[in-house]
Design a protein around this motif. Sequence first.
Motif, PDB file in Angstrom:
ATOM      1  N   ALA A   1       0.869  -1.187   0.000  1.00  0.00           N
ATOM      2  CA  ALA A   1       0.000   0.000   0.000  1.00  0.00           C
ATOM      3  C   ALA A   1       0.897   1.225   0.000  1.00  0.00           C
ATOM      4  O   ALA A   1       1.784   1.356   0.841  1.00  0.00           O
ATOM      5  CB  ALA A   1      -0.896  -0.005   1.230  1.00  0.00           C
ATOM      6  N   LEU A   2       0.698   2.107  -0.971  1.00  0.00           N
ATOM      7  CA  LEU A   2       1.393   3.384  -0.971  1.00  0.00           C
ATOM      8  C   LEU A   2       0.468   4.394  -0.302  1.00  0.00           C
ATOM      9  O   LEU A   2      -0.621   4.699  -0.817  1.00  0.00           O
ATOM     10  CB  LEU A   2       1.718   3.831  -2.400  1.00  0.00           C
ATOM     11  N   TYR A   3       0.862   4.901   0.873  1.00  0.00           N
ATOM     12  CA  TYR A   3      -0.016   5.812   1.615  1.00  0.00           C
ATOM     13  C   TYR A   3       0.495   7.241   1.504  1.00  0.00           C
ATOM     14  O   TYR A   3       1.653   7.538   1.810  1.00  0.00           O
ATOM     15  CB  TYR A   3      -0.107   5.418   3.091  1.00  0.00           C
TER      16      TYR A   3
ATOM     17  N   HIS B   1      11.116  -3.689  -6.111  1.00  0.00           N
ATOM     18  CA  HIS B   1      10.294  -4.822  -6.573  1.00  0.00           C
ATOM     19  C   HIS B   1       9.120  -5.098  -5.624  1.00  0.00           C
ATOM     20  O   HIS B   1       8.840  -6.247  -5.259  1.00  0.00           O
ATOM     21  CB  HIS B   1      11.155  -6.088  -6.728  1.00  0.00           C
ATOM     22  N   LEU B   2       8.446  -4.026  -5.241  1.00  0.00           N
ATOM     23  CA  LEU B   2       7.258  -4.166  -4.391  1.00  0.00           C
ATOM     24  C   LEU B   2       6.022  -4.225  -5.264  1.00  0.00           C
ATOM     25  O   LEU B   2       5.869  -3.437  -6.209  1.00  0.00           O
ATOM     26  CB  LEU B   2       7.154  -2.977  -3.417  1.00  0.00           C
ATOM     27  N   ASN B   3       5.121  -5.138  -4.949  1.00  0.00           N
ATOM     28  CA  ASN B   3       3.889  -5.305  -5.725  1.00  0.00           C
ATOM     29  C   ASN B   3       2.814  -4.352  -5.191  1.00  0.00           C
ATOM     30  O   ASN B   3       2.195  -4.609  -4.160  1.00  0.00           O
ATOM     31  CB  ASN B   3       3.403  -6.761  -5.621  1.00  0.00           C
ATOM     32  N   VAL B   4       2.615  -3.246  -5.883  1.00  0.00           N
ATOM     33  CA  VAL B   4       1.686  -2.217  -5.410  1.00  0.00           C
ATOM     34  C   VAL B   4       0.241  -2.656  -5.641  1.00  0.00           C
ATOM     35  O   VAL B   4      -0.181  -2.870  -6.775  1.00  0.00           O
ATOM     36  CB  VAL B   4       1.934  -0.867  -6.105  1.00  0.00           C
ATOM     37  N   ILE B   5      -0.501  -2.799  -4.566  1.00  0.00           N
ATOM     38  CA  ILE B   5      -1.915  -3.185  -4.640  1.00  0.00           C
ATOM     39  C   ILE B   5      -2.806  -1.971  -4.884  1.00  0.00           C
ATOM     40  O   ILE B   5      -3.718  -1.997  -5.703  1.00  0.00           O
ATOM     41  CB  ILE B   5      -2.361  -3.896  -3.340  1.00  0.00           C
ATOM     42  N   ASP B   6      -2.510  -0.881  -4.174  1.00  0.00           N
ATOM     43  CA  ASP B   6      -3.346   0.318  -4.315  1.00  0.00           C
ATOM     44  C   ASP B   6      -2.634   1.513  -3.693  1.00  0.00           C
ATOM     45  O   ASP B   6      -1.680   1.353  -2.924  1.00  0.00           O
ATOM     46  CB  ASP B   6      -4.702   0.116  -3.613  1.00  0.00           C
ATOM     47  N   GLU B   7      -3.101   2.707  -4.082  1.00  0.00           N
ATOM     48  CA  GLU B   7      -2.639   3.944  -3.476  1.00  0.00           C
ATOM     49  C   GLU B   7      -3.760   4.484  -2.589  1.00  0.00           C
ATOM     50  O   GLU B   7      -4.919   4.532  -2.983  1.00  0.00           O
ATOM     51  CB  GLU B   7      -2.267   4.974  -4.545  1.00  0.00           C
ATOM     52  N   TYR B   8      -3.396   4.912  -1.386  1.00  0.00           N
ATOM     53  CA  TYR B   8      -4.372   5.410  -0.412  1.00  0.00           C
ATOM     54  C   TYR B   8      -4.030   6.858  -0.124  1.00  0.00           C
ATOM     55  O   TYR B   8      -2.943   7.159   0.390  1.00  0.00           O
ATOM     56  CB  TYR B   8      -4.324   4.572   0.867  1.00  0.00           C
ATOM     57  N   ILE B   9      -4.949   7.765  -0.463  1.00  0.00           N
ATOM     58  CA  ILE B   9      -4.639   9.198  -0.421  1.00  0.00           C
ATOM     59  C   ILE B   9      -5.644   9.932   0.463  1.00  0.00           C
ATOM     60  O   ILE B   9      -6.852   9.895   0.213  1.00  0.00           O
ATOM     61  CB  ILE B   9      -4.671   9.803  -1.843  1.00  0.00           C
TER      62      ILE B   9
END
Length: 535
Positions: free
Chosen positions: A9-11, A42-50
């Motif tokens: 998760a990219l927060y 090499h991180l598998n991004v599932i979603d961005e949370y903003i």
Amino acid sequence: MKQMIYNTALYLRLSRDDELQGESSSITTQRSMLRSYAREHHLNVIDEYIDDGWSGTNFERPDFQRMIADIEAGKINCVVTKDLSQLGRNYILTGQYTELYFPSHNVRYIAIDDGVDSEKGDSEIAPFKNIINEWVARDTSRKVKSAFKVKFAEGAYYGAYAPLGYRKDPENKGKLLIDEETRWIVEKIFQLASQGCGGAKIAKQLISEEVPTPSWINFQKYGTFAHIFADEPESKRYAWTIAQVKTILKNEVYIGNSVHYKQSTVSFKSKKKVRKPESEWFRVEDTHEPIIEKEVFYQVQEQIKARRRKRKDSTTQIFAGLVKCADCGWSMRYGTNKANKNPYSYFACSFYGQFGKGYCSMHYIRYDVLYQAVLERLQYWAKAVRQDEEKVLKKIQKAGNVERIHAKKKAVSALKKAENRQKEVDRLFMKMYEDRANEKITELRHAVQRYQQEQMELEEQITSLRDELQKMEQEMVGAEKWIELFKEYSVPKELTAPLLNAMIEKILIHAPQADENGERTQEIEIYYRFIGKVD
């Protein structure tokens, strides 16, 4: 060896406070940095949370909570932020997530700029970064409040909408002008109230005359509140409530005053609203043209304060809500003894009457006895004020202040001790950081958690003591207000509901006592408004 797959998760978070740091903290910059980091590692991004526009002290942010829900569902096992402050600016809650929640859910946490990566082990600097981030939030909150207070002192109004009867000056920001199209509604409400109408009766008349509500007027002007009127009958436009009427009747904006800080957040960390005592309101007088004369406004306030439900016997309403049992604290119920040839009214303990012996004892007083006792005390004080106002003032202050001064000294001492300890804990945090940097100590987690808990307890204690001291300050100056009330009412010849509610806070009735000769006596304690018990 099988490589761990990190579903990431990219927060991203940005508040107005963070915007002050410039482009380096913008959502665009955060997104670019986080995406680049995820690709390189090499991180598998599932979603961005903003959460754009949300304070770091508030953890009820919508996308933050959505991210937590996805962690609970097992969709995510890695969280990446630009730095620790993007995760949060409340060091206790931020620490709970980084040190307890994420590890217990096997979630890897990375704060790029702060060099934090839980896969590489605990970061000893992280707790101190969290403290610093909170200090920044605390300081920003203080500066924002100070800036607004300066604007409020100049008479500025910054509500989302102008109060009913006013409009915002398009050429002078923060200035209110009378709205000639709607002022008549406010004038009508106060006219009805001054004639003795209560909130329910006023609301009923406004509805019957199809007077538009404030929300309908704002909908017509600005298009707001559309959801309230969508698919609703026309009668919704005139659906006044008692609460709306009472809010208007109590609002000092209609006599030209601006009153701020009627409510505030519990602290800069919590957005929960709490009602503040009137002594803490920030009142600025004569900031704009009034719609209602002050004499009419204060007359209405007295009528609101004194209004009681009507009874068949008009005598019952004047003591309503004032007479209490001295032992259990319950209200005394009113009754009439019709068994005798000469019926009489009385007050009796409602707790004893409902539950009987074992809960309270029989507290009973005749209405005429209470009436005469209270009238005599009010007459005594009124005459004393007329004869020597200064002497009465000193007497009241001496009677009430001895105990208050002792309590105040005790509270001041406790507050000073708590504030000193709070500073000491802050110093210990910094010393631990220095010792860790110099490799004098190697383990910080348990000490940090202990001091975090103590900081939270100290903050609650300091807030409570400050509130207590403010209340004491208000009571210390109450004697002068009480004297002014007596000068206003003069020497009463009879008791009325407005008089009793203006002068008296409560009346405690004690159980009767009999001496060895069978003489029956009964104590009546009168607690006056602003000053308490002085007889």
